[in-house]
Design an enzyme around this catalytic site. Structure first.
Site, mmCIF file in Angstrom:
data_model
loop_
_atom_site.group_PDB
_atom_site.id
_atom_site.type_symbol
_atom_site.label_atom_id
_atom_site.label_comp_id
_atom_site.label_asym_id
_atom_site.label_seq_id
_atom_site.Cartn_x
_atom_site.Cartn_y
_atom_site.Cartn_z
ATOM 1 N N ASN A 151 -2.159 -0.896 10.440
ATOM 2 C CA ASN A 151 -3.190 -0.717 9.417
ATOM 3 C C ASN A 151 -2.596 -0.529 8.021
ATOM 4 O O ASN A 151 -3.330 -0.384 7.052
ATOM 5 C CB ASN A 151 -4.122 0.451 9.773
ATOM 6 C CG ASN A 151 -3.414 1.786 9.769
ATOM 7 O OD1 ASN A 151 -2.220 1.870 10.044
ATOM 8 N ND2 ASN A 151 -4.149 2.838 9.470
ATOM 9 N N SER B 44 -4.444 7.380 3.586
ATOM 10 C CA SER B 44 -4.353 7.736 5.000
ATOM 11 C C SER B 44 -5.634 7.402 5.743
ATOM 12 O O SER B 44 -6.740 7.561 5.206
ATOM 13 C CB SER B 44 -4.062 9.242 5.130
ATOM 14 O OG SER B 44 -4.058 9.637 6.485
ATOM 15 N N GLY B 45 -5.437 6.963 6.975
ATOM 16 C CA GLY B 45 -6.560 6.830 7.887
ATOM 17 C C GLY B 45 -6.909 8.172 8.499
ATOM 18 O O GLY B 45 -7.806 8.262 9.334
ATOM 19 N N ASP C 204 1.787 5.844 3.319
ATOM 20 C CA ASP C 204 0.961 6.264 4.428
ATOM 21 C C ASP C 204 1.313 7.729 4.731
ATOM 22 O O ASP C 204 2.346 8.229 4.276
ATOM 23 C CB ASP C 204 1.255 5.372 5.635
ATOM 24 C CG ASP C 204 0.554 5.817 6.895
ATOM 25 O OD1 ASP C 204 -0.632 6.174 6.821
ATOM 26 O OD2 ASP C 204 1.207 5.837 7.951
ATOM 27 N N LYS D 280 -6.747 0.539 2.556
ATOM 28 C CA LYS D 280 -5.476 1.003 2.007
ATOM 29 C C LYS D 280 -4.979 0.071 0.908
ATOM 30 O O LYS D 280 -4.488 0.529 -0.135
ATOM 31 C CB LYS D 280 -4.433 1.126 3.125
ATOM 32 C CG LYS D 280 -4.676 2.301 4.057
ATOM 33 C CD LYS D 280 -3.518 2.476 5.037
ATOM 34 C CE LYS D 280 -3.687 3.744 5.851
ATOM 35 N NZ LYS D 280 -2.535 4.010 6.726
ATOM 36 N N ASP E 109 4.019 2.681 8.369
ATOM 37 C CA ASP E 109 4.604 2.414 9.687
ATOM 38 C C ASP E 109 3.702 1.631 10.623
ATOM 39 O O ASP E 109 4.178 1.089 11.622
ATOM 40 C CB ASP E 109 4.953 3.740 10.367
ATOM 41 C CG ASP E 109 3.713 4.477 10.847
ATOM 42 O OD1 ASP E 109 3.554 4.649 12.064
ATOM 43 O OD2 ASP E 109 2.893 4.864 9.999
ATOM 44 N N ASP F 65 0.394 9.734 8.201
ATOM 45 C CA ASP F 65 0.771 9.990 9.593
ATOM 46 C C ASP F 65 1.981 9.156 9.998
ATOM 47 O O ASP F 65 1.998 7.931 9.822
ATOM 48 C CB ASP F 65 -0.394 9.669 10.527
ATOM 49 C CG ASP F 65 -1.561 10.634 10.360
ATOM 50 O OD1 ASP F 65 -1.528 11.435 9.405
ATOM 51 O OD2 ASP F 65 -2.491 10.585 11.174
#
Length: 411
Positions: free
Chosen positions: A356, A285-286, A197, A330, A353, A199
Site C-alpha cells: 500500500n 499511515s493506514g 510510512d 498515501k 515497506d 507501521d
C-alpha cells in the site's frame, strides 16, 4: 610584469598546453600539503586541480599544475626539488608529464550509494563491473559511513541515471547489498520533503495488532490480515473488517498503545538530522491518528495523516471516520504535503515497506523500500534491507561523521 610575448600561465590550460601531475604518497602528517605547495610556488606554476585522500593514516596527494616555462628547463629543477623534499619527509613522489586538464567527464552523471552489512570485496567488484557494463566510468569513490553499516558512494559519469538504476538494482539483489542511484546536480543539495510510512517503517509495530491485543482479538485480526495478503480483501475492506473487531473497547486503551509503540532503530537520528538540515518530514499511515498525532508531537514532524478511530461515549465504535488513507491516499497525501511545503515532487523522498506504499514510492522523486516485501523492493527506486532507518541518510549523501558532528554541537 609579463610581456605580451610571454603571457602568464593560466589556471585552466588548453588541451595542448603542457602540465605536470605531481603525486606524493606515504604516512600522513600535518604540513605536507603546505610544504609541497611551497616547493611548487618557487617555480611560478598554477594549480589546475588538487585532491588528497587519507586511508588508515596513509596519504595520497595529487596536484595537477601548469608546466614551468623558461629557456633553462626549470621543469628538471622542479622534479629534482620535489623528489628531494619528498625523500626528506620520508614520502614517495611521482611526477608525470602530460597535456591539458583532466579529460572531460562523460555525459550523464550520477551518485551511486552502496550499503553493505558487511560490504564485501566480491559485492563491490560486482557493482563496479556492472557500472562499467552500462558504459559508466567511476570518477571518485569515498566512504559515507563505517557503522552500523558500511556505506560508500561512487561518482559515475558516462551512463544515464535510469540505465544505471535498472542495471544496479538487479545486481544489488543478486549480491546482497543495497544500492541507490540518483542524478547529480544542484537538486541533490536542495531542500527536500521526506515522507514515511509508520507501521513497520517508522515504528517496529503494527498498530492495529497492538489494539487487537488489548481487545482480545489478535487471532481474528491476524486472519483478516492474512486474507488481505492473499488478495481476498483490498486494503479498505481489510481495514474496516479489522477495526470492526475493536468495537466496545475502552478509549483508555489508546494511551496504552501509545506507550507500547517502539520506534525503529535509527528513527530519531534520521528525523533529527533531516530537521537540522532544513528538510521537512512527515508520515502517512493506514493506521490511526490516535498514534500518529502523538508521534508528530514527540518527534517534531511537520506533517502527519492517518485514519481516525471513531469514539463515542468513551468507547471505540469499530468504525473509522473521514476519508480512508489507502494506497492511492498515501500518494495523494505526499503530493499535498509537497505542495504545502513548497517542495517540487521531484525533491521528495518516500520510505515504506508495504504494497500500500507503492503508489507513494513511485510518485516520489526517490522511493525507498525499507525492509520490504520482494514486490515492493522490485518496484521502488531503491531498497534498504538493514534494520537501521537512519541508513536512508546515506542515500542523500549525508555522512556518518556529519551526523555525529551535529550531535556534538547540540551537546
Amino acid at each position: 610584469m609579463s610581456s605580451p610575448q610571454n603571457p602568464p600561465a593560466t589556471a585552466v590550460p588548453g588541451e595542448d598546453e603542457p602540465t605536470l601531475l605531481v603525486k606524493i604518497f606515504g604516512k600522513d602528517r600535518p604540513g605536507l600539503t603546505a610544504g609541497l605547495c611551497d616547493i611548487l610556488a618557487a617555480y611560478d606554476v598554477h594549480i589546475v586541480d588538487i585532491e588528497q585522500v587519507v586511508t588508515r593514516g596513509r596519504m595520497v596527494l595529487c596536484v595537477l599544475v601548469t608546466a614551468p616555462a623558461g629557456p633553462d628547463g626549470p621543469e628538471g629543477g622542479l622534479r629534482a626539488t620535489v623528489h628531494s623534499w619528498a625523500e626528506s619527509m620520508r614520502m614517495q613522489a611521482e611526477i608525470i608529464s602530460g597535456r591539458g586538464d583532466n579529460r572531460p567527464r562523460g555525459v550523464g552523471r550520477s551518485h551511486v550509494t552502496v550499503l553493505g552489512h558487511p560490504l564485501t570485496a566480491k559485492s563491490t567488484a560486482a557493482i563496479a563491473a556492472r557500472i562499467t557494463g552500462t558504459g559508466g566510468n567511476i570518477d571518485r569513490i569515498f566512504r559515507l559511513a563505517k557503522y552500523p553499516v558500511t556505506a560508500v558512494e561512487f561518482e559515475v559519469s558516462g551512463a544515464a541515471t535510469d540505465t544505471l538504476r535498472t542495471a544496479l538494482a538487479t545486481e544489488a539483489a543478486r549480491v546482497g547489498v543495497d544500492v541507490a542511484v540518483v542524478a547529480s546536480g544542484l537538486q541533490r543539495r536542495a531542500q527536500r520533503l521526506v515522507v514515511m510510512d509508520v507501521d513497520s517503517t517508522l515504528i517496529q509495530d503494527e498498530v492495529i495488532e497492538l489494539f487487537a491485543a488489548h481487545a482480545g482479538c489478535e487471532a481474528e485480526v491476524a486472519e483478516v490480515t492474512a486474507r488481505a495478503m492473499r488478495g481476498e480483501l483490498d486494503f479498505e475492506e481489510s481495514l474496516h473488517a479489522r477495526v470492526a473487531l475493536l468495537a466496545g473497547v475502552d478509549e483508555g486503551v489508546v494511551d496504552k498503545v501509545r506507550a507500547e509503540v517502539r520506534l525503529t532503530p535509527g528513527a530519531r537520528t534520521l528525523i533529527r538530522t533531516l530537521k537540522r538540515l532544513g528538510y521537512q518530514v512527515g508520515v502517512v499511515s493506514g493506521g490511526f491518528t490516535q498514534v500518529t498525532d502523538d508521534l508528530k508531537e514527540r518527534l517534531g514532524l511537520d506533517f502527519a495523516s492517518a485514519n481516525t478511530l471513531e469514539v463515542r461515549d468513551g468507547k471505540l465504535t469499530g468504525r473509522v471516520t473521514g476519508e480512508v488513507v489507502d494506497r492511492a491516499g498515501k500518494a495523494r497525501l505526499l503530493r499535498r504535503f509537497a505542495a504545502e511545503a513548497g517542495v517540487p515532487l521531484a525533491q521528495t523522498v518516500a520510505i515504506g515497506d508495504g504494497a500500500n506504499d507503492l503508489d507513494m514510492l513511485n510518485a516520489a522523486g526517490l522511493g525507498v523500500a525499507f525492509n520490504a516485501k520482494p514486490v515492493v523492493r522490485q518496484a521502488a527506486h531503491t531498497a534498504v534491507n538493514v534494520p537501521f532507518l537512519d541508513a536512508a541518510l546515506y542515500l542523500l549523501g549525508i555522512t556518518r561523521e556529519e551526523v555525529e558532528a551535529a550531535d556534538t554541537l547540540d551537546g
